[in-house]
Scaffold this motif. Structure first.
Motif, PDB file in Angstrom:
ATOM      1  N   ALA A 278     -82.350 -19.135-114.281  1.00 21.51           N
ATOM      2  CA  ALA A 278     -81.360 -18.778-113.258  1.00 21.51           C
ATOM      3  C   ALA A 278     -80.545 -19.996-112.838  1.00 21.51           C
ATOM      4  CB  ALA A 278     -82.057 -18.151-112.057  1.00 21.51           C
ATOM      5  N   GLN A 279     -81.190 -21.147-112.724  1.00 20.73           N
ATOM      6  CA  GLN A 279     -80.478 -22.362-112.334  1.00 20.73           C
ATOM      7  C   GLN A 279     -79.473 -22.777-113.413  1.00 20.73           C
ATOM      8  OE1 GLN A 279     -83.633 -25.127-111.452  1.00 20.73           O
ATOM      9  NE2 GLN A 279     -83.693 -24.568-109.301  1.00 20.73           N
ATOM     10  N   SER A 280     -79.868 -22.647-114.676  1.00 25.70           N
ATOM     11  CA  SER A 280     -78.961 -22.986-115.771  1.00 25.70           C
ATOM     12  C   SER A 280     -77.752 -22.047-115.780  1.00 25.70           C
ATOM     13  CB  SER A 280     -79.704 -22.896-117.106  1.00 25.70           C
ATOM     14  OG  SER A 280     -78.832 -23.100-118.189  1.00 25.70           O
ATOM     15  N   LEU A 281     -78.003 -20.757-115.577  1.00 28.89           N
ATOM     16  CA  LEU A 281     -76.910 -19.788-115.535  1.00 28.89           C
ATOM     17  C   LEU A 281     -76.005 -20.049-114.338  1.00 28.89           C
ATOM     18  CD1 LEU A 281     -78.904 -16.553-116.449  1.00 28.89           C
ATOM     19  CD2 LEU A 281     -77.172 -17.682-117.861  1.00 28.89           C
ATOM     20  N   ALA A 282     -76.606 -20.409-113.203  1.00 26.39           N
ATOM     21  CA  ALA A 282     -75.820 -20.698-112.003  1.00 26.39           C
ATOM     22  C   ALA A 282     -74.930 -21.916-112.213  1.00 26.39           C
ATOM     23  CB  ALA A 282     -76.744 -20.906-110.803  1.00 26.39           C
ATOM     24  N   ALA A 283     -75.488 -22.972-112.811  1.00 26.87           N
ATOM     25  CA  ALA A 283     -74.708 -24.191-113.048  1.00 26.87           C
ATOM     26  C   ALA A 283     -73.519 -23.900-113.964  1.00 26.87           C
ATOM     27  CB  ALA A 283     -75.595 -25.273-113.655  1.00 26.87           C
ATOM     28  N   SER A 284     -73.758 -23.153-115.042  1.00 34.00           N
ATOM     29  CA  SER A 284     -72.676 -22.806-115.967  1.00 34.00           C
ATOM     30  C   SER A 284     -71.630 -21.927-115.283  1.00 34.00           C
ATOM     31  CB  SER A 284     -73.234 -22.077-117.192  1.00 34.00           C
ATOM     32  OG  SER A 284     -74.126 -22.893-117.910  1.00 34.00           O
ATOM     33  N   SER A 285     -72.112 -20.995-114.450  1.00 33.21           N
ATOM     34  CA  SER A 285     -71.200 -20.077-113.775  1.00 33.21           C
ATOM     35  C   SER A 285     -70.334 -20.798-112.752  1.00 33.21           C
ATOM     36  CB  SER A 285     -72.009 -18.967-113.091  1.00 33.21           C
ATOM     37  OG  SER A 285     -71.154 -17.992-112.530  1.00 33.21           O
ATOM     38  N   ILE A 286     -70.913 -21.757-112.043  1.00 33.15           N
ATOM     39  CA  ILE A 286     -70.142 -22.523-111.053  1.00 33.15           C
ATOM     40  C   ILE A 286     -69.069 -23.352-111.751  1.00 33.15           C
ATOM     41  CG2 ILE A 286     -70.268 -24.387-109.350  1.00 33.15           C
ATOM     42  CD1 ILE A 286     -73.127 -23.323-108.714  1.00 33.15           C
ATOM     43  N   ALA A 287     -69.438 -23.998-112.856  1.00 28.60           N
ATOM     44  CA  ALA A 287     -68.462 -24.795-113.605  1.00 28.60           C
ATOM     45  C   ALA A 287     -67.344 -23.900-114.138  1.00 28.60           C
ATOM     46  CB  ALA A 287     -69.165 -25.527-114.743  1.00 28.60           C
ATOM     47  N   ARG A 288     -67.691 -22.713-114.610  1.00 30.54           N
ATOM     48  CA  ARG A 288     -66.674 -21.775-115.102  1.00 30.54           C
ATOM     49  C   ARG A 288     -65.752 -21.342-113.972  1.00 30.54           C
ATOM     50  NH1 ARG A 288     -69.068 -16.471-117.640  1.00 30.54           N
ATOM     51  NH2 ARG A 288     -69.848 -16.286-115.512  1.00 30.54           N
ATOM     52  N   LEU A 289     -66.337 -21.045-112.812  1.00 32.14           N
ATOM     53  CA  LEU A 289     -65.534 -20.650-111.663  1.00 32.14           C
ATOM     54  C   LEU A 289     -64.556 -21.758-111.273  1.00 32.14           C
ATOM     55  CD1 LEU A 289     -64.849 -18.732-109.349  1.00 32.14           C
ATOM     56  CD2 LEU A 289     -66.857 -19.597-108.121  1.00 32.14           C
ATOM     57  N   ALA A 290     -65.014 -22.999-111.316  1.00 32.38           N
ATOM     58  CA  ALA A 290     -64.138 -24.129-110.985  1.00 32.38           C
ATOM     59  C   ALA A 290     -62.971 -24.201-111.971  1.00 32.38           C
ATOM     60  CB  ALA A 290     -64.937 -25.430-111.000  1.00 32.38           C
TER      61      ALA A 290
END
Length: 301
Positions: A278-290
């Protein structure tokens, strides 16, 4: 899913030097230490012994932030003398421990250690989101690495604090004689559908762009122009009332919702494997959102 974003505003300012990065980190840690210290000081009513456990939590949190301050200062001291001695101008620092959350807890006669630890978990999750954004906007490799280190440390902290929160929850439930397990609701099943919707909307958005911008949008999201024809065939029809501005807004909204799902799932994880995923998916998702927000802003300018 979260009703409010972790950050009241997303960082869009590109940090230019390591000195500036450490100045921001130091200001955040000092503000957090001060907030926790004020909370501990406000919970000193000798006639009310029920607040003692909560006060102890905030004293522990204050000490953790003081250790963080010392660590940041140590890292800053390794910079070249001229850069380390400089006092870079930084804008308003994001409030990672909002006063409203602390006031709500302080004003409640039913405050518990679990609630105090929950605030700390949310604080470090905000730090994780913040530094992930900083890393996404960093131009220089050393700035990106430093920001990613801050984000990774925030994840480790939130993991440790989550364990303390879970122990406090179990202690409360044990006193009540109730089941100690935390209630969970599975949202990861909706993430796959949301990812599919986001992909289709990114493709739809790309069809409105110039070839150069189209390539930039697609490549930044792991797609290639060669895939466009096949993906376009899967797009549902659009309504007659839809404008060109609706699609990028929808893309950003889907990306925000996915980030929220992954962060919530990491918050509820009960085993290390689930937490790390979940943390890995969250990190990737935040970077994508940025990246998507930055691209949307560039199209408006």
């Amino acid at each position: 899913m979260r009703n409010t974003p972790l950050l009241t505003s997303t960082p869009t300012h590109a940090v230019k030097t390591l000195a500036e990065l450490y100045a921001i980190a130091l200001a955040q840690a000092e503000r957090a230490a001060s907030a926790y210290d004020q909370m501990a000081a406000s919970l000193t009513d000798d006639s009310d012994h029920s607040v003692e456990p909560v006060r102890c939590v905030f004293e522990t949190l204050r000490e953790r932030e003081q250790d963080r301050i010392a660590e940041i200062k140590l890292r800053r001291s390794t910079l070249p003398r001229k850069e380390a001695d400089a006092a870079p101008a930084i804008g308003p620092v994001d409030d990672l421990v909002p006063k409203s959350e602390l006031v709500e807890l302080a004003d409640s006669s039913l405050s518990t250690p679990y609630q105090a630890w929950a605030i700390a978990v949310r604080h470090r999750q905000r730090a994780f989101v913040f530094w992930t954004y900083v890393a996404a906007h960093a131009a220089a490799p050393e700035l990106r690495i430093a920001a990613e280190t801050m984000a990774r440390e925030a994840l480790v902290d939130s993991d440790l604090l989550r364990r303390e929160r879970r122990l406090a929850w179990r202690a409360e439930q044990s006193r009540k004689g109730e089941d100690a397990g935390e209630q969970t609701t599975g949202e990861m099943s909706s993430a796959a559908l949301m990812e599919s919707l986001l992909l289709k909307e990114i493709v739809r958005w790309s069809q409105t762009l110039s070839p150069t911008d189209q390539e930039r949008l697609l490549s930044s999201n792991g797609l290639a122009s060669a895939d466009l024809a096949a993906l376009s065939a899967e797009l549902p029809g659009k309504s007659d009332s839809e404008t060109t501005a609706d699609v990028p807004r929808r893309v950003v909204r889907y990306a925000e919702q996915l980030t929220s799902i992954y962060l919530d799932e990491s918050d509820r994880a009960t085993d290390q494997a689930g937490l790390e995923l979940a943390q890995s998916l969250a990190a990737s998702s935040i970077a994508r959102l940025a990246r998507l927000r930055a691209f949307a802003n560039s199209q408006r300018s």
